[in-house]
Design an enzyme around this catalytic site. Structure first.
Site, mmCIF file in Angstrom:
data_model
loop_
_atom_site.group_PDB
_atom_site.id
_atom_site.type_symbol
_atom_site.label_atom_id
_atom_site.label_comp_id
_atom_site.label_asym_id
_atom_site.label_seq_id
_atom_site.Cartn_x
_atom_site.Cartn_y
_atom_site.Cartn_z
ATOM 1 N N CYS A 65 0.813 -1.274 -0.091
ATOM 2 C CA CYS A 65 -0.035 -0.063 -0.006
ATOM 3 C C CYS A 65 0.817 1.298 -0.033
ATOM 4 O O CYS A 65 2.060 1.225 0.753
ATOM 5 C CB CYS A 65 -0.787 -0.023 1.190
ATOM 6 S SG CYS A 65 -2.106 1.248 1.267
ATOM 7 N N CYS A 69 -0.453 4.410 6.996
ATOM 8 C CA CYS A 69 -0.924 4.094 8.386
ATOM 9 C C CYS A 69 -0.222 3.404 9.350
ATOM 10 O O CYS A 69 0.315 2.487 8.994
ATOM 11 C CB CYS A 69 -2.369 3.554 8.193
ATOM 12 S SG CYS A 69 -3.452 4.321 6.854
ATOM 13 N N CYS A 72 -0.452 -0.122 10.509
ATOM 14 C CA CYS A 72 -0.885 -1.277 9.571
ATOM 15 C C CYS A 72 0.392 -2.069 8.883
ATOM 16 O O CYS A 72 1.226 -1.383 8.526
ATOM 17 C CB CYS A 72 -1.706 -0.462 8.393
ATOM 18 S SG CYS A 72 -2.115 -1.662 6.999
ATOM 19 N N CYS A 109 -16.714 -9.686 4.213
ATOM 20 C CA CYS A 109 -16.184 -8.404 3.809
ATOM 21 C C CYS A 109 -14.856 -8.367 3.081
ATOM 22 O O CYS A 109 -14.054 -9.335 3.174
ATOM 23 C CB CYS A 109 -15.398 -8.141 5.469
ATOM 24 S SG CYS A 109 -16.772 -8.042 6.740
ATOM 25 N N CYS A 142 -19.888 -6.728 2.529
ATOM 26 C CA CYS A 142 -19.392 -5.439 2.987
ATOM 27 C C CYS A 142 -18.147 -5.057 2.259
ATOM 28 O O CYS A 142 -17.155 -6.091 2.236
ATOM 29 C CB CYS A 142 -19.098 -5.222 4.587
ATOM 30 S SG CYS A 142 -18.435 -3.535 5.056
ATOM 31 N N CYS A 202 -20.393 0.864 7.918
ATOM 32 C CA CYS A 202 -19.610 0.439 9.051
ATOM 33 C C CYS A 202 -18.185 1.111 9.303
ATOM 34 O O CYS A 202 -17.404 1.256 8.206
ATOM 35 C CB CYS A 202 -18.992 -1.457 8.406
ATOM 36 S SG CYS A 202 -18.058 -2.026 9.312
ATOM 37 N N ARG A 272 -18.803 -4.819 17.261
ATOM 38 C CA ARG A 272 -17.959 -6.008 16.696
ATOM 39 C C ARG A 272 -16.754 -6.065 17.545
ATOM 40 O O ARG A 272 -16.012 -4.826 17.535
ATOM 41 C CB ARG A 272 -17.905 -6.051 15.140
ATOM 42 C CG ARG A 272 -17.185 -7.112 14.523
ATOM 43 C CD ARG A 272 -17.089 -7.145 13.165
ATOM 44 N NE ARG A 272 -18.168 -6.721 12.463
ATOM 45 C CZ ARG A 272 -18.239 -6.136 11.403
ATOM 46 N NH1 ARG A 272 -17.460 -5.827 10.696
ATOM 47 N NH2 ARG A 272 -19.594 -5.813 10.848
HETATM 48 S S1 SF4 Z 1 -4.928 0.731 6.800
HETATM 49 FE FE1 SF4 Z 1 -3.170 -0.265 5.563
HETATM 50 S S2 SF4 Z 1 -3.945 -0.918 3.594
HETATM 51 FE FE2 SF4 Z 1 -5.572 0.458 4.306
HETATM 52 S S3 SF4 Z 1 -4.881 2.648 3.306
HETATM 53 FE FE3 SF4 Z 1 -3.814 2.426 5.325
HETATM 54 S S4 SF4 Z 1 -1.812 1.476 5.204
HETATM 55 FE FE4 SF4 Z 1 -2.925 1.018 3.282
#
Ligand code: SF4
Length: 407
Positions: A65, A69, A72, A109, A142, A202, A272
């Site tokens: 990605c 974040c 993550c 999901c 979802c 959600c 959840r």
């Molecule tokens: S949560 Fe993870 S996969 Fe989703 S946008 Fe952020 S870095 Fe990318």
């Protein structure tokens, strides 16, 4: 305890507590914990009985990605040794979904890493949803693809999606500390787009990133005000190779208090227990079922959960029952709100469902910045100060592998 009597009475009437009452739940002591769970349990049973909704994650595209974040394992620069693969073919995704439905899941999901989908990606997901619904027309779908552009939510709705997930994750105040590549406002906008298109919203949070109690209460009230129909509560999974790998701030007791606070603020909303259930609640998971009415079955996006059969056994042993495909999840008055919003083409009430929430579902991960949180907050006081990376198991089966899914 006056506080719990008040919260129970309000919850049974479907009323939201004050901010101060929500904060007080997080400040309760271990001696009061079972009373807190019992009070939240009364509210849970009022609106959801003893039903547990099972949801099943299919990671359509894993890792790589471009977003940052910090919680993550799929983020830009992540060193976590997760599965990395590009889009599953519709029949591959449908096979994984079928395993989850056969295991008892009512909702599938469909999640993909990334900032947001291209129009071609919407086509791919459209084909995948068709393959899943062809096999089982009753399954709820979802979709979670990150930030949406104009008309993409409408396309997903027209293609048969029931809901869209986009988590707010943390408070507006601390959002910039966990992610720099998009904003809290971006997330809110996507939830509003999804809701405006008539998709059930959600949207939830991640606890354990070093946030204060005030941050937790802020995000939970924001989710209520946005009208999220389901609120996934993730407990940070500190993946090695992510900025938050050392953030072990949660105890089972703290997790139960957080769940109870979320329940009191969202008495009639699907709550959840999402990623981190096994890692942080551990042997206390069954107590969580007295508060939340929904869990994920089996594995998460990039980490393994307990065996699907263990989830089913836990539900039965704790005296709960799996919610069937023909049963409504939300109480009738909440379903009416959702229908009114759909008919009106927008967020029907002040509390209508527009969560937001960053990109993707329960990735697990850690963000560093909110570790600037108030050192006096219960989270800090209760911190285990013990790295339990032995509890984090990278997913090596199911979608994207040759091995059977855990369901
Ligand atoms: S949560 Fe993870 S996969 Fe989703 S946008 Fe952020 S870095 Fe990318």
């Amino acid at each position: 305890m006056d506080l719990l009597d008040t919260l129970t009475a309000k919850g049974l009437r479907g009323e939201v507590p004050t901010r101060e009452e929500a904060l007080a739940v997080l400040a309760t002591t271990d001696d009061e914990l079972l009373d807190v769970v019992a009070a939240a349990g009364k509210v849970r049973r009022r609106w959801f009985g003893r039903r547990v909704k099972l949801n099943y994650l299919v990671n359509l595209k894993s890792g790589l990605c471009p977003e940052d974040c910090s919680y993550c394992s799929q983020r830009l620069g992540s060193k976590a040794e997760i599965l990395k693969y590009t889009w599953l073919k519709p029949d591959q995704a449908a096979d994984a979904a079928r395993a989850g439905v056969a295991g008892g899941a009512k909702r599938v999901c469909l999640v993909a890493s990334g900032r947001g989908p291209t129009d071609r990606d919407i086509d791919r997901v459209t084909d995948t949803m068709a393959a899943i619904k062809e096999a089982d027309p009753a399954v709820e779908i979802c979709v979670c693809l990150g930030l949406l552009s104009d008309n993409q939510a409408e396309r997903l709705k027209a293609a048969g999606a029931d809901a869209y997930n986009h988590n707010l994750n943390t408070s507006e105040n601390t959002y910039g500390a966990i992610t720099k590549t998009h904003t809290y406002a971006d997330r809110v906008d996507t939830v509003q787009k999804a809701h405006g298109a008539g998709l059930s919203a959600c949207s939830g949070l991640i606890a354990g990133m070093g946030e204060t109690d005030e941050d937790l209460v802020d995000v939970v009230f924001a989710l209520r005000e946005l009208g999220s129909d389901s609120v996934p509560v993730n407990f940070l999974i500190p993946f090695e190779g992510t900025p938050l790998a050392k953030e072990w701030n949660l105890t089972p007791q703290r997790c139960l208090r957080i769940l109870a606070m979320v329940r009191f603020v969202n008495p009639d909303t699907e709550v959840r227990i999402a990623g981190g259930r096994e890692v942080h609640l551990r042997t206390m998971q069954p107590l969580g079922l007295h508060i939340a009415n929904s869990i994920f079955l089996g594995d998460y996006l990039t980490s393994e959960g307990q065996a699907g059969q263990a989830d089913l056994d836990m539900i039965k042993d704790a005296g709960f029952e799996v919610e069937g495909a023909g049963e409504a999840t939300l109480p009738r008055h909440r379903a009416d709100i959702a229908e009114a919003a759909q008919a009106g083409g927008g967020c029907g009430t002040a509390a209508s469902a527009c969560g937001s929430g960053g990109g993707c579902g329960p990735c697990g991960g850690h963000s560093h910045a909110p570790a600037q949180a108030d050192a006096g907050a219960p989270a800090a006081e209760e911190a285990e100060d013990e790295l339990r990376s032995d509890l984090v198991k990278v997913r090596r089966r199911g979608a994207g592998t040759e091995l059977a899914p855990n369901a």
